[in-house]
Design an enzyme around this catalytic site. Structure first.
Site, mmCIF file in Angstrom:
data_model
loop_
_atom_site.group_PDB
_atom_site.id
_atom_site.type_symbol
_atom_site.label_atom_id
_atom_site.label_comp_id
_atom_site.label_asym_id
_atom_site.label_seq_id
_atom_site.Cartn_x
_atom_site.Cartn_y
_atom_site.Cartn_z
ATOM 1 N N HIS A 158 -4.674 -3.533 -37.157
ATOM 2 C CA HIS A 158 -4.089 -3.389 -37.069
ATOM 3 C C HIS A 158 -3.097 -2.674 -38.421
ATOM 4 O O HIS A 158 -1.267 -3.307 -38.403
ATOM 5 C CB HIS A 158 -2.341 -4.114 -36.076
ATOM 6 C CG HIS A 158 -3.053 -3.644 -34.330
ATOM 7 N ND1 HIS A 158 -2.815 -2.392 -33.810
ATOM 8 C CD2 HIS A 158 -4.177 -4.911 -34.100
ATOM 9 C CE1 HIS A 158 -3.304 -3.055 -32.891
ATOM 10 N NE2 HIS A 158 -4.478 -4.564 -32.924
ATOM 11 N N THR A 159 -3.000 -2.982 -39.454
ATOM 12 C CA THR A 159 -3.244 -2.739 -40.619
ATOM 13 C C THR A 159 -2.931 -1.706 -40.825
ATOM 14 O O THR A 159 -2.004 -0.993 -41.962
ATOM 15 C CB THR A 159 -3.571 -3.488 -41.854
ATOM 16 O OG1 THR A 159 -5.445 -2.596 -41.871
ATOM 17 C CG2 THR A 159 -3.626 -4.471 -41.867
ATOM 18 N N ASP A 160 -3.796 0.068 -40.352
ATOM 19 C CA ASP A 160 -3.784 0.927 -41.092
ATOM 20 C C ASP A 160 -2.668 1.846 -40.736
ATOM 21 O O ASP A 160 -1.658 3.005 -41.719
ATOM 22 C CB ASP A 160 -5.000 1.790 -40.162
ATOM 23 C CG ASP A 160 -5.142 1.988 -38.817
ATOM 24 O OD1 ASP A 160 -4.626 1.590 -38.234
ATOM 25 O OD2 ASP A 160 -5.818 2.825 -38.297
ATOM 26 N N LEU A 199 -15.069 0.688 -29.763
ATOM 27 C CA LEU A 199 -15.850 1.071 -31.713
ATOM 28 C C LEU A 199 -15.742 2.997 -31.594
ATOM 29 O O LEU A 199 -16.603 3.389 -32.104
ATOM 30 C CB LEU A 199 -17.216 0.991 -30.833
ATOM 31 C CG LEU A 199 -17.636 -0.434 -30.800
ATOM 32 C CD1 LEU A 199 -19.285 -0.641 -29.975
ATOM 33 C CD2 LEU A 199 -17.558 -1.469 -31.762
ATOM 34 N N SER A 229 -13.556 7.857 -29.472
ATOM 35 C CA SER A 229 -12.771 8.906 -29.339
ATOM 36 C C SER A 229 -12.686 9.321 -30.542
ATOM 37 O O SER A 229 -13.028 10.870 -29.916
ATOM 38 C CB SER A 229 -11.443 8.511 -28.678
ATOM 39 O OG SER A 229 -11.165 7.652 -27.423
ATOM 40 N N GLU A 245 -5.984 13.481 -32.082
ATOM 41 C CA GLU A 245 -5.470 11.732 -30.929
ATOM 42 C C GLU A 245 -4.073 11.461 -31.025
ATOM 43 O O GLU A 245 -3.296 11.452 -29.948
ATOM 44 C CB GLU A 245 -5.698 10.693 -31.520
ATOM 45 C CG GLU A 245 -5.539 9.463 -31.014
ATOM 46 C CD GLU A 245 -7.020 8.856 -30.216
ATOM 47 O OE1 GLU A 245 -8.062 9.623 -30.721
ATOM 48 O OE2 GLU A 245 -6.722 7.867 -29.222
ATOM 49 N N ASP A 291 -9.916 5.081 -37.804
ATOM 50 C CA ASP A 291 -11.109 5.501 -37.130
ATOM 51 C C ASP A 291 -11.875 7.205 -37.314
ATOM 52 O O ASP A 291 -12.901 6.856 -37.909
ATOM 53 C CB ASP A 291 -11.224 5.356 -35.616
ATOM 54 C CG ASP A 291 -10.228 4.374 -35.231
ATOM 55 O OD1 ASP A 291 -10.166 2.961 -36.095
ATOM 56 O OD2 ASP A 291 -9.708 4.050 -34.227
HETATM 57 C C1 GLA Z 1 -7.544 1.716 -32.850
HETATM 58 C C2 GLA Z 1 -6.540 2.517 -34.041
HETATM 59 C C3 GLA Z 1 -6.860 2.464 -35.253
HETATM 60 C C4 GLA Z 1 -6.768 0.799 -35.475
HETATM 61 C C5 GLA Z 1 -7.048 0.160 -34.738
HETATM 62 C C6 GLA Z 1 -6.081 -1.782 -35.170
HETATM 63 O O1 GLA Z 1 -8.660 1.384 -33.146
HETATM 64 O O2 GLA Z 1 -7.111 3.872 -33.505
HETATM 65 O O3 GLA Z 1 -6.088 3.362 -36.105
HETATM 66 O O4 GLA Z 1 -4.786 0.666 -35.591
HETATM 67 O O5 GLA Z 1 -6.527 0.338 -33.073
HETATM 68 O O6 GLA Z 1 -7.102 -2.004 -36.602
#
Ligand code: GLA
Length: 386
Positions: A35-37, A125, A128, A160, A172
């Site tokens: 949850h940093t991105d 994982l 998507s 997305e 991701d």
């Molecule tokens: C999902 C989102 C990512 C990221 C994670 C949490 O996978 O697609 O962009 O925010 O949650 O780190």
């Protein structure tokens, strides 16, 4: 796992001809940096040796005909339509990528394509993202054009966000597009610069444990967390005029100006700010071979996600606790967005057998659910196989 022959045979059975291309895009496990991105921060994921594959053949009538080998369902759409499918939700990832590529004027062609894969679904994982990146490569192969990998990741992310409707960050799609065998990537999600960091070649394994609790409510909770982070920045900027995102905030800043924030927002911010620090420290730990320190950072990351960010759940906590009780485990944490899905543990090779046995039993005892384990290798990013 790079043999494309099975999917070629499946294509021939479904469409009665041979595919002209086969592509793959991997899922991912995030080692640390959760949850940093979407806060311009740091993440440290690896692509895994579970992937989505598409075999296809171009068509000249602008129609995309899809067959999902996993769901045993067909879906069809004409290029240029922006309609989402309710019945075949899986096809929206392909549709979305098509819509985004069309909006950027890439020379799209229709195709017949078969979609299959080994990335567990709804497990955190990134099946998507893997499907989006694989779809992008499939459109590239069908239309005979090629997109540079970072741009491929960004366009897939837009599918997305703009078509599927989840306001995800870039992690991701980025790792699926740019992953490297035997390496994790430390990604600066602001600049999109990255550093490949080698994973130990022996002695230790990355074990993913699936809670088999599907991630419920994740999209709305995810968008809510994102909004809370933005609110934090909006308030903090009054005292810290230079900041653009939580990436620019330190723990000392939060201590000094925490009173500006609602207590819940303060905890959300504290997770993000401390997690960014943990990522940087964990890269150093891995580079210097200090797995003990790396594991402790994973453990702290989980605590912060559970207590401050509140995206864990009973099943993830039970899995992590059971993992940590096993001798030979360096660290364990939830991975991905949370609310179910998977944990990641760093486990000494000699302990992997007893890990599966004992974590499986303990998890079942606590939750009544069976766990599934994947011992994975860091794999290469998306590629065309045929
Ligand atoms: C999902 C989102 C990512 C990221 C994670 C949490 O996978 O697609 O962009 O925010 O949650 O780190």
């Amino acid at each position: 796992m790079t043999d494309p022959s099975d999917i070629q045979a499946d294509f021939a059975t479904v469409f009665g001809s041979r595919p002209t291309f086969v592509v793959r895009a991997p899922g991912r496990v995030n080692l640390i940096g959760e949850h940093t991105d979407y806060n311009d921060g740091f993440v440290f994921p690896a692509a895994i040796d579970y992937d989505v594959r598409i075999a296809g053949r171009p068509r000249d009538d602008g129609v995309v005909r899809l067959w999902s080998a996993l769901f045993h369902r067909r879906a069809q759409f004409a290029l240029g339509t922006r309609r989402r499918s309710r019945r075949n939700g899986w096809s929206n990832y392909v549709r979305g990528v098509g819509v985004i590529l069309a909006s950027e004027d890439y020379p799209l062609r229709g195709m017949d394509a078969i979609v299959t894969g080994t990335v567990p679904l709804s497990s955190g994982l990134s099946s998507s993202a893997a499907l989006e990146v694989a779809s992008c490569l499939a459109f590239e192969a069908a239309g005979e054009f090629s997109i540079e990998p970072k741009r491929r990741a960004l366009l897939s992310q837009r599918a997305e966000r703009e078509f599927v409707g989840v306001q995800c960050g870039i992690m991701d799609q980025f790792i699926s597009a740019l992953g490297q065998a035997n390496h994790a990537l430390m990604i600066d999600t602001r600049s999109l610069d990255y550093q490949p960091v080698p994973l130990p070649s022996s002695g230790v394994s990355i074990v993913i444990s699936n809670t088999n609790k599907q991630r419920g409510l994740v999209d709305s909770a995810y968008n809510e967390r994102r909004a809370q982070c933005e609110e934090g920045v909006r308030r903090l900027v009054k005292a810290l005029p230079g900041i653009r995102a939580l990436r620019d905030v330190t723990l000392a800043d939060l201590e000094a100006h925490g009173a500006l924030l609602d207590p819940v927002v303060l905890r959300r911010c504290r997770h993000v700010v401390s997690e960014n620090e943990r990522v940087l420290e964990s890269v150093e730990a891995l580079r210097s071979g200090d797995l003990g320190r790396f594991g402790r950072l994973m453990n702290r990351s989980h605590g912060s996600l559970r207590d401050d960010y509140e995206v864990s759940c009973l099943e993830l906590d039970a899995m992590v606790e059971a993992a940590r009780a096993v001798d030979g485990v360096y660290g364990a944490r939830m991975t991905g967005a949370g609310f179910g899905g998977c944990t990641v543990s760093l486990v000494a090779d000699e302990a992997v057998g007893r890990f599966k046995q004992s974590v499986g039993e303990e998890y079942l005892r606590k939750t009544g659910r069976e766990a599934t384990f994947y011992v994975c290798r860091a794999s290469a990013g998306a590629e065309r196989l045929l």
